[in-house]
Scaffold this motif. Structure first.
Motif, PDB file in Angstrom:
ATOM      1  N   ILE A  20      11.297  14.061   8.455  1.00 62.30           N
ATOM      2  CA  ILE A  20       9.948  14.195   7.906  1.00 62.30           C
ATOM      3  C   ILE A  20       9.148  12.962   8.306  1.00 62.30           C
ATOM      4  O   ILE A  20       9.494  11.837   7.939  1.00 62.30           O
ATOM      5  N   ASP A  21       8.111  13.183   9.081  1.00 61.19           N
ATOM      6  CA  ASP A  21       7.283  12.085   9.580  1.00 61.19           C
ATOM      7  C   ASP A  21       6.093  11.839   8.675  1.00 61.19           C
ATOM      8  O   ASP A  21       5.420  12.791   8.251  1.00 61.19           O
ATOM      9  N   HIS A  22       5.842  10.566   8.349  1.00 59.32           N
ATOM     10  CA  HIS A  22       4.551  10.175   7.781  1.00 59.32           C
ATOM     11  C   HIS A  22       3.615  10.007   8.977  1.00 59.32           C
ATOM     12  O   HIS A  22       3.754   9.066   9.759  1.00 59.32           O
ATOM     13  N   VAL A  23       2.690  10.944   9.150  1.00 56.42           N
ATOM     14  CA  VAL A  23       1.810  10.907  10.312  1.00 56.42           C
ATOM     15  C   VAL A  23       1.103   9.558  10.384  1.00 56.42           C
ATOM     16  O   VAL A  23       1.100   8.887  11.422  1.00 56.42           O
ATOM     17  N   VAL A  24       0.488   9.149   9.301  1.00 60.25           N
ATOM     18  CA  VAL A  24       0.022   7.769   9.166  1.00 60.25           C
ATOM     19  C   VAL A  24       1.163   7.010   8.498  1.00 60.25           C
ATOM     20  O   VAL A  24       1.420   7.193   7.309  1.00 60.25           O
ATOM     21  N   PRO A  25       1.893   6.188   9.260  1.00 59.41           N
ATOM     22  CA  PRO A  25       3.112   5.561   8.729  1.00 59.41           C
ATOM     23  C   PRO A  25       2.831   4.649   7.535  1.00 59.41           C
ATOM     24  O   PRO A  25       1.738   4.074   7.409  1.00 59.41           O
ATOM     25  N   LEU A  26       3.830   4.517   6.680  1.00 56.83           N
ATOM     26  CA  LEU A  26       3.676   3.674   5.494  1.00 56.83           C
ATOM     27  C   LEU A  26       3.417   2.228   5.880  1.00 56.83           C
ATOM     28  O   LEU A  26       2.561   1.560   5.277  1.00 56.83           O
ATOM     29  N   ALA A  27       4.166   1.709   6.845  1.00 56.44           N
ATOM     30  CA  ALA A  27       3.982   0.310   7.261  1.00 56.44           C
ATOM     31  C   ALA A  27       2.583   0.094   7.836  1.00 56.44           C
ATOM     32  O   ALA A  27       1.954  -0.940   7.596  1.00 56.44           O
ATOM     33  N   TRP A  28       2.094   1.064   8.601  1.00 56.65           N
ATOM     34  CA  TRP A  28       0.741   0.966   9.167  1.00 56.65           C
ATOM     35  C   TRP A  28      -0.281   0.971   8.040  1.00 56.65           C
ATOM     36  O   TRP A  28      -1.226   0.168   8.033  1.00 56.65           O
ATOM     37  N   ALA A  29      -0.120   1.883   7.084  1.00 58.71           N
ATOM     38  CA  ALA A  29      -1.050   1.964   5.960  1.00 58.71           C
ATOM     39  C   ALA A  29      -1.029   0.681   5.141  1.00 58.71           C
ATOM     40  O   ALA A  29      -2.075   0.210   4.663  1.00 58.71           O
ATOM     41  N   TRP A  30       0.165   0.092   4.965  1.00 57.70           N
ATOM     42  CA  TRP A  30       0.302  -1.159   4.220  1.00 57.70           C
ATOM     43  C   TRP A  30      -0.568  -2.248   4.828  1.00 57.70           C
ATOM     44  O   TRP A  30      -1.207  -3.028   4.118  1.00 57.70           O
ATOM     45  N   GLN A  31      -0.628  -2.290   6.161  1.00 60.54           N
ATOM     46  CA  GLN A  31      -1.388  -3.326   6.859  1.00 60.54           C
ATOM     47  C   GLN A  31      -2.888  -3.045   6.898  1.00 60.54           C
ATOM     48  O   GLN A  31      -3.674  -3.944   7.212  1.00 60.54           O
ATOM     49  N   HIS A  32      -3.297  -1.817   6.572  1.00 59.32           N
ATOM     50  CA  HIS A  32      -4.706  -1.454   6.698  1.00 59.32           C
ATOM     51  C   HIS A  32      -5.332  -1.020   5.377  1.00 59.32           C
ATOM     52  O   HIS A  32      -6.312  -0.274   5.373  1.00 59.32           O
ATOM     53  N   GLY A  33      -4.763  -1.492   4.264  1.00 57.27           N
ATOM     54  CA  GLY A  33      -5.395  -1.245   2.977  1.00 57.27           C
ATOM     55  C   GLY A  33      -4.456  -0.897   1.842  1.00 57.27           C
ATOM     56  O   GLY A  33      -4.772  -1.146   0.672  1.00 57.27           O
ATOM     57  N   ALA A  34      -3.286  -0.303   2.153  1.00 53.81           N
ATOM     58  CA  ALA A  34      -2.399   0.159   1.087  1.00 53.81           C
ATOM     59  C   ALA A  34      -1.763  -0.979   0.303  1.00 53.81           C
ATOM     60  O   ALA A  34      -1.322  -0.777  -0.836  1.00 53.81           O
ATOM     61  N   SER A  35      -1.712  -2.179   0.880  1.00 56.29           N
ATOM     62  CA  SER A  35      -1.122  -3.313   0.160  1.00 56.29           C
ATOM     63  C   SER A  35      -1.916  -3.653  -1.095  1.00 56.29           C
ATOM     64  O   SER A  35      -1.386  -4.260  -2.033  1.00 56.29           O
ATOM     65  N   GLY A  36      -3.177  -3.214  -1.154  1.00 51.93           N
ATOM     66  CA  GLY A  36      -4.019  -3.490  -2.309  1.00 51.93           C
ATOM     67  C   GLY A  36      -4.081  -2.354  -3.306  1.00 51.93           C
ATOM     68  O   GLY A  36      -4.796  -2.447  -4.314  1.00 51.93           O
ATOM     69  N   TRP A  37      -3.321  -1.290  -3.068  1.00 48.67           N
ATOM     70  CA  TRP A  37      -3.331  -0.149  -3.976  1.00 48.67           C
ATOM     71  C   TRP A  37      -2.390  -0.380  -5.145  1.00 48.67           C
ATOM     72  O   TRP A  37      -1.523  -1.254  -5.111  1.00 48.67           O
ATOM     73  N   SER A  38      -2.533   0.472  -6.156  1.00 48.17           N
ATOM     74  CA  SER A  38      -1.567   0.504  -7.250  1.00 48.17           C
ATOM     75  C   SER A  38      -0.307   1.222  -6.771  1.00 48.17           C
ATOM     76  O   SER A  38      -0.322   1.954  -5.772  1.00 48.17           O
ATOM     77  N   GLU A  39       0.797   1.053  -7.495  1.00 48.02           N
ATOM     78  CA  GLU A  39       2.045   1.731  -7.121  1.00 48.02           C
ATOM     79  C   GLU A  39       1.902   3.242  -7.205  1.00 48.02           C
ATOM     80  O   GLU A  39       2.469   3.980  -6.396  1.00 48.02           O
ATOM     81  N   ILE A  40       1.128   3.718  -8.177  1.00 50.18           N
ATOM     82  CA  ILE A  40       0.903   5.162  -8.313  1.00 50.18           C
ATOM     83  C   ILE A  40       0.185   5.697  -7.082  1.00 50.18           C
ATOM     84  O   ILE A  40       0.545   6.756  -6.537  1.00 50.18           O
ATOM     85  N   GLU A  41      -0.837   4.969  -6.609  1.00 50.06           N
ATOM     86  CA  GLU A  41      -1.575   5.396  -5.421  1.00 50.06           C
ATOM     87  C   GLU A  41      -0.675   5.406  -4.192  1.00 50.06           C
ATOM     88  O   GLU A  41      -0.739   6.332  -3.368  1.00 50.06           O
ATOM     89  N   ARG A  42       0.178   4.383  -4.075  1.00 50.35           N
ATOM     90  CA  ARG A  42       1.066   4.329  -2.913  1.00 50.35           C
ATOM     91  C   ARG A  42       2.106   5.444  -2.956  1.00 50.35           C
ATOM     92  O   ARG A  42       2.452   6.017  -1.923  1.00 50.35           O
ATOM     93  N   GLN A  43       2.624   5.760  -4.130  1.00 48.36           N
ATOM     94  CA  GLN A  43       3.604   6.847  -4.234  1.00 48.36           C
ATOM     95  C   GLN A  43       2.957   8.180  -3.881  1.00 48.36           C
ATOM     96  O   GLN A  43       3.570   9.023  -3.227  1.00 48.36           O
ATOM     97  N   GLN A  44       1.725   8.381  -4.303  1.00 48.55           N
ATOM     98  CA  GLN A  44       1.008   9.605  -3.958  1.00 48.55           C
ATOM     99  C   GLN A  44       0.835   9.707  -2.448  1.00 48.55           C
ATOM    100  O   GLN A  44       1.056  10.767  -1.854  1.00 48.55           O
ATOM    101  N   PHE A  45       0.457   8.610  -1.822  1.00 51.69           N
ATOM    102  CA  PHE A  45       0.269   8.585  -0.375  1.00 51.69           C
ATOM    103  C   PHE A  45       1.572   8.910   0.358  1.00 51.69           C
ATOM    104  O   PHE A  45       1.601   9.703   1.310  1.00 51.69           O
ATOM    105  N   ALA A  46       2.673   8.297  -0.074  1.00 50.62           N
ATOM    106  CA  ALA A  46       3.964   8.468   0.588  1.00 50.62           C
ATOM    107  C   ALA A  46       4.490   9.887   0.475  1.00 50.62           C
ATOM    108  O   ALA A  46       5.353  10.294   1.260  1.00 50.62           O
ATOM    109  N   ASN A  47       3.983  10.654  -0.492  1.00 46.34           N
ATOM    110  CA  ASN A  47       4.480  12.008  -0.726  1.00 46.34           C
ATOM    111  C   ASN A  47       3.414  13.081  -0.548  1.00 46.34           C
ATOM    112  O   ASN A  47       3.615  14.234  -0.940  1.00 46.34           O
ATOM    113  N   ASP A  48       2.300  12.715   0.059  1.00 49.99           N
ATOM    114  CA  ASP A  48       1.194  13.650   0.251  1.00 49.99           C
ATOM    115  C   ASP A  48       1.532  14.611   1.391  1.00 49.99           C
ATOM    116  O   ASP A  48       1.728  14.199   2.536  1.00 49.99           O
ATOM    117  N   LEU A  49       1.582  15.902   1.096  1.00 52.00           N
ATOM    118  CA  LEU A  49       1.937  16.901   2.103  1.00 52.00           C
ATOM    119  C   LEU A  49       0.972  16.901   3.280  1.00 52.00           C
ATOM    120  O   LEU A  49       1.339  17.303   4.387  1.00 52.00           O
TER     121      LEU A  49
END
Length: 279
Positions: A187-216
């Motif tokens: 299962i590929d994260h089309v926008v990878p988690l590590a890439w997202a972390w470097q472009h804004g996700a590091s400032g999200w809440s854990e709930i927001e990041r979990q939603q992103f990581a599991n978004d169909l």
């Protein structure tokens, strides 16, 4: 005079036969056409087949009809139906380039000189059931993206076998759940988690990041080896080997960026724009 008429008629018959043979040969080598009917259902002239052992089958033909995974892009107005030319009532699909370009233009540029340290645990539980349907997200993706499904007896959530028509490699891949076989389909994260972390996700809440990581909308079942080669690359470094799918791939990227308010680097933006120019 009569002899000349018979000669002319005989020559015309020979010419007609030659033309018919040429057309028959062209049809034989053209392969089956795949299209969609007026009801939107994809028609395949042959069904994918394989053995019980996971393997890659020969390349398969694809039209531009949206898969179940693509429906979110259709609903967002980023992919539109067009006449396919395959026959009466048939439709194909194309990317609405101006709409995608408008979303991309709204994304801020973020070229970080030093990547932030990526923390996978910050994205919460892996394959959490964020949509509350009783099945984890990995099995939801497998059930959506595979055909010829076999589900575990007594647990309809668990996909134990199926066939993936892989959009990254244009091949059929036989999936069979097991310790030595499951990795054939990942299962590929089309926008990878590590890439997202470097472009804004590091400032999200854990709930927001979990939603992103599991978004169909950001998850695709794909060939395992190809997914591993992609790693955490953005479009500036990696596009699907099957070039016909690059347009939908970058469209999904832009959709996810906009959905989560992510920034985009200059190199990634340039490749997305160049890809859209060819769509």
């Amino acid at each position: 005079m009569a002899g000349r008429k018979r000669s002319t008629a005989r020559g015309g018959a020979i010419a007609t036969t030659v033309v018919a043979l040429i057309l028959l040969a062209a049809y034989a080598f053209s392969g089956p056409l795949i299209g969609t009917g007026g009801d939107g259902a994809t028609r395949h002239e042959r069904s994918p087949t394989g053995t019980a052992t996971p393997t890659s089958a020969p390349p398969i033909a694809h039209d531009l009809a949206p898969s179940a995974a693509s429906q979110v892009l259709v609903d967002a107005g980023l992919i539109d139906p067009v006449a396919s030319g395959l026959g009466a009532g048939d439709t194909a699909w194309r990317v609405d380039v101006p709409a995608v370009e408008a979303l991309l233009a709204s994304r801020p540029v973020d070229d970080r000189g030093t990547p932030l340290r990526y923390d996978r645990d910050a994205f919460g539980q892996r394959w959490a059931d964020v949509d509350r349907n009783g099945c984890d997200q990995r099995n939801d993706v497998l059930a959506r993206d595979l055909v010829q499904l076999t589900l575990r007896e007594g647990n309809s959530c668990v996909v134990v076998a199926g066939v993936l028509q892989d959009v990254y490699t244009d091949t059929n891949i036989i999936f069979e759940r097991g310790q030595d076989t499951s990795a054939e389909v990942q299962i590929d994260h089309v926008v990878p988690l590590a890439w997202a972390w470097q472009h804004g996700a590091s400032g999200w809440s854990e709930i927001e990041r979990q939603q992103f990581a599991n978004d169909l909308a950001n998850l695709l079942a794909v060939d395992g080896r190809t997914n591993s080669s992609k790693s955490s690359s953005g479009p500036g470094e990696w596009l699907p080997p099957a070039a016909d799918h690059s347009c939908e791939y970058v469209t999904r990227w832009v959709f996810v960026l906009d959905r989560y308010g992510l920034a985009v680097g200059t190199d990634d933006r340039a490749v997305i724009e160049d890809t859209l120019d060819r769509c």
